[in-house]
Design a protein around this motif. Structure first.
Motif, short mmCIF file in Angstrom:
data_model
loop_
_atom_site.label_atom_id
_atom_site.label_comp_id
_atom_site.label_asym_id
_atom_site.label_seq_id
_atom_site.Cartn_x
_atom_site.Cartn_y
_atom_site.Cartn_z
N ILE A 113 -4.37 4.45 -6.16
CA ILE A 113 -5.03 4.38 -4.83
C ILE A 113 -6.23 5.21 -4.80
O ILE A 113 -6.17 6.63 -4.85
CB ILE A 113 -4.89 4.25 -3.50
CG1 ILE A 113 -3.75 3.15 -2.83
CG2 ILE A 113 -6.12 3.86 -2.70
CD1 ILE A 113 -3.71 2.98 -1.68
N TYR A 127 -11.88 -7.99 1.35
CA TYR A 127 -11.33 -6.40 0.77
C TYR A 127 -11.37 -5.94 -0.42
O TYR A 127 -11.13 -6.72 -1.11
CB TYR A 127 -9.73 -6.02 1.59
CG TYR A 127 -9.50 -6.18 3.34
CD1 TYR A 127 -10.54 -5.28 3.70
CD2 TYR A 127 -9.57 -7.38 3.70
CE1 TYR A 127 -10.04 -5.71 5.71
CE2 TYR A 127 -9.32 -7.65 5.40
CZ TYR A 127 -9.28 -7.06 6.26
OH TYR A 127 -9.30 -7.18 7.19
N ASP A 166 -9.07 1.22 5.63
CA ASP A 166 -7.51 1.35 5.44
C ASP A 166 -6.46 0.72 5.98
O ASP A 166 -5.61 -0.20 5.77
CB ASP A 166 -6.99 2.76 5.57
CG ASP A 166 -7.11 3.17 4.21
OD1 ASP A 166 -7.50 2.77 2.58
OD2 ASP A 166 -7.67 4.52 3.96
N MET A 202 -9.48 -6.32 -6.55
CA MET A 202 -9.02 -5.18 -6.97
C MET A 202 -9.10 -4.33 -8.07
O MET A 202 -9.92 -5.41 -9.31
CB MET A 202 -7.06 -4.52 -7.10
CG MET A 202 -6.68 -4.76 -5.42
SD MET A 202 -4.86 -4.37 -5.56
CE MET A 202 -3.86 -6.46 -6.94
N LEU A 228 -6.82 -3.13 5.76
CA LEU A 228 -5.68 -4.74 4.64
C LEU A 228 -4.64 -3.90 4.82
O LEU A 228 -4.06 -4.88 4.74
CB LEU A 228 -6.88 -3.77 3.64
CG LEU A 228 -6.03 -4.09 2.68
CD1 LEU A 228 -6.00 -5.12 2.44
CD2 LEU A 228 -6.28 -3.02 1.02
N GLN A 267 -9.63 4.01 -3.57
CA GLN A 267 -10.39 3.96 -1.90
C GLN A 267 -9.94 2.85 -2.00
O GLN A 267 -10.05 1.79 -2.96
CB GLN A 267 -11.81 4.16 -2.46
CG GLN A 267 -12.71 3.84 -3.09
CD GLN A 267 -14.08 3.87 -3.39
OE1 GLN A 267 -14.70 4.28 -3.97
NE2 GLN A 267 -14.80 4.34 -2.37
N THR A 268 -10.41 2.42 -0.35
CA THR A 268 -10.29 0.99 -0.31
C THR A 268 -11.46 0.71 0.76
O THR A 268 -11.60 1.82 0.88
CB THR A 268 -8.78 0.44 0.92
OG1 THR A 268 -9.11 1.22 2.22
CG2 THR A 268 -7.87 1.10 -0.17
N SER A 269 -11.63 -0.35 0.78
CA SER A 269 -12.71 -1.09 1.68
C SER A 269 -12.41 -0.72 3.13
O SER A 269 -13.21 -0.38 4.59
CB SER A 269 -13.58 -2.16 1.92
OG SER A 269 -12.32 -3.05 1.94
N LEU A 313 -8.62 -10.20 -1.25
CA LEU A 313 -8.51 -8.78 -1.56
C LEU A 313 -9.28 -8.61 -3.23
O LEU A 313 -8.88 -9.27 -4.28
CB LEU A 313 -7.36 -7.51 -1.90
CG LEU A 313 -6.94 -6.47 -2.57
CD1 LEU A 313 -8.11 -5.55 -1.77
CD2 LEU A 313 -5.46 -6.37 -1.95
N LEU A 334 -9.50 -2.78 -3.30
CA LEU A 334 -9.21 -1.32 -3.56
C LEU A 334 -9.25 -1.32 -4.86
O LEU A 334 -9.39 -1.78 -5.53
CB LEU A 334 -7.52 -2.12 -3.37
CG LEU A 334 -6.16 -0.81 -3.34
CD1 LEU A 334 -5.17 -1.45 -2.71
CD2 LEU A 334 -5.89 -0.76 -4.73
N LEU A 378 0.94 -1.19 -0.03
CA LEU A 378 -0.13 -0.08 -0.15
C LEU A 378 1.05 1.28 0.05
O LEU A 378 0.00 1.97 -0.91
CB LEU A 378 -1.37 -0.42 1.22
CG LEU A 378 -2.21 -1.36 1.30
CD1 LEU A 378 -2.83 -1.10 2.24
CD2 LEU A 378 -2.95 -0.96 0.37
N TRP A 397 -17.18 -0.68 -8.41
CA TRP A 397 -16.62 -0.68 -6.51
C TRP A 397 -17.65 -1.82 -6.07
O TRP A 397 -18.01 -2.18 -5.24
CB TRP A 397 -16.32 1.25 -6.30
CG TRP A 397 -17.11 1.76 -5.03
CD1 TRP A 397 -18.05 2.05 -4.03
CD2 TRP A 397 -15.97 0.84 -3.66
NE1 TRP A 397 -17.48 1.46 -2.52
CE2 TRP A 397 -16.42 1.39 -2.60
CE3 TRP A 397 -14.13 0.21 -3.53
CZ2 TRP A 397 -15.42 0.93 -1.25
CZ3 TRP A 397 -13.73 0.48 -2.87
CH2 TRP A 397 -14.20 0.89 -1.26
#
Length: 417
Positions: free
Chosen positions: A18, A222, A24, A197, A27, A20-22, A195, A224, A9, A203
């Motif tokens: 990046i 998760y 931060d 991506m 993860l 957004q992430t579910s 994860l 990303l 990250l 999203w």
């Protein structure tokens, strides 16, 4: 989170990957403690991916480079349905044979970015047809479909955009997001994948998978996403004036691929270096300090580095040298893109407009005519103003070719055979 502690990250953050992430911190902690398996899905809608897919491919590259395990998921199953995301019309349905041929062609590109052969975190190439094609529909409805709220699915931007425009959204496509969510759960079950991506337009689909996993008893999953890229002038990545910028060399020559990056807008050079090359940040920051005409040197470095990852260092440097000879020395570089024309055709004469179209420098005779009238077409470096000009064997140079040019940057060698 402003400062990530995990290598992955931290690398993504400083290079601009990046959106957004579910979660931060969750993860980041997971990536620090474990070797994490993550995936990105690709629907095989063509025989090659294009430059617009490169951000996602580089995400997988950096995942592996920082010690984790990437999965490139081929949508052999979902590709039969089609992703409705932000499309005004349903995708054309493909046969199983077409899908499998496309996957075989796409696979060749991934091997340049990911290591599928060596080490405990070697990449996996997986096809979701393995589990989707054999699903029992009634069992799937009972075990998976019951977890989805239609009200919530209608609120996703990808669906809402279609409905707001009053474009048709078929039940077939509506199932796509259920299948994609199920992919995440299935990959967790088979490979402990934690994860997913993708681009920011994915999203809603990714969050669907996390929610489904929670309801079906997976560990915490998760998400990303990366920003959807446009150039500084607002153009969509992956397209050029002459069409898609393909990653497979048989669809776009190494030289044309190099030239695409060489023509990057000034404002995008450093951003693209961070995203599409593996140059160290210290070197990128040094290049960012260059000004004036030196920005052209940075563009050449960008073009060569991006091309070297995909096509190999030697091919990239050959493309750079071809460009140097063509533009800086005015010399004829024999490894410019070329087309073959039967010698008898040239002996009897071939219309200039026909040849411009055949060389791929225009899409129609009308477009070719406009190029000629605008003074953009040259034969053997001499401007041609007569649209009725006939090109014949007398135009073949001592090098055995005819050099056909559009503007200053597009050159094709016509080779009699």
């Amino acid at each position: 989170m402003s400062e990530f502690k995990s290598d992955f990250l931290h690398t993504l953050s400083e290079r601009g990957f990046i959106n957004q992430t579910s979660d931060d911190s969750g993860l980041d902690d997971l990536l620090r403690k474990e070797t994490v398996t993550a995936y990105i899905g690709y629907d095989p809608t063509a025989s090659s991916l294009h430059v617009g897919h490169l951000t996602q491919i580089m995400l997988l590259h950096w995942l592996q480079a920082t010690g984790h395990r990437p999965i490139s998921l081929m949508g052999g199953g979902t590709g039969m349905v089609g992703d409705p995301s932000f499309k005004d019309e349903a995708r054309q349905l493909m046969t199983v044979e077409t899908i499998e041929n496309n996957i075989a062609s796409i696979k060749r590109v991934f091997a340049n970015y990911l290591d599928y052969e060596h080490g405990p975190n070697r990449a996996l190439m997986v096809n979701n047809a393995e589990w989707l094609r054999s699903l029992n529909y009634l069992e799937f409805l009972r075990d998976v479909g019951r977890h989805f709220s239609v009200n919530r699915m209608l609120s996703f931007d990808s669906v809402k955009t279609r409905l707001d425009r009053e474009h048709s959204l078929s039940f077939l496509e509506f199932n796509y997001m259920i299948l994609q969510a199920y992919d995440f759960v299935e990959l967790n079950k088979r490979y402990d994948c934690r994860l997913q991506m993708g681009g920011s337009d994915q999203w809603g689909n990714i969050i669907n998978g996390i929610d489904l996993g929670h309801r079906m008893g997976t560990p915490q999953l998760y998400a990303l996403t990366s920003p959807l890229l446009t150039t500084a002038s607002g153009a969509k990545m992956g397209k050029s004036a002459s069409g898609a910028v393909w990653l497979n060399a048989e669809l776009l020559s190494v030289y044309d691929f190099w030239q695409y990056w060489r023509n990057t807008e000034d404002a995008d050079v450093i951003r693209f270096m961070k995203l599409f090359t593996t140059l160290p940040m210290a070197e990128i920051n040094r290049l960012a300090a260059l000004g004036g005409s030196e920005i052209n040197d940075a563009k050449k470095i960008l073009a060569t580095e991006v091309t070297a990852i995909l096509h190999g260092r030697e091919a990239a440097e050959n493309a750079a040298e071809t460009a140097r000879k063509t533009f800086e020395e005015g010399a004829l570089a024999q490894n410019l893109p070329s087309i073959e024309v039967p010698a008898p055709e040239l002996e009897s004469g071939l219309g200039l407009l026909t040849l411009v179209v055949r060389a791929g420098l225009a899409g129609s005779n009308g477009e070719a005519r406009r190029h000629v009238q605008g003074g953009a077409v040259r034969v053997n470096d001499e401007q041609v103003s007569d649209e009725r000009r006939v090109i014949g064997s007398g135009d073949v140079t001592g090098d055995g070719v005819i050099k056909l040019s559009l503007g200053k940057k597009k050159h094709i060698l016509v080779r009699p055979v």
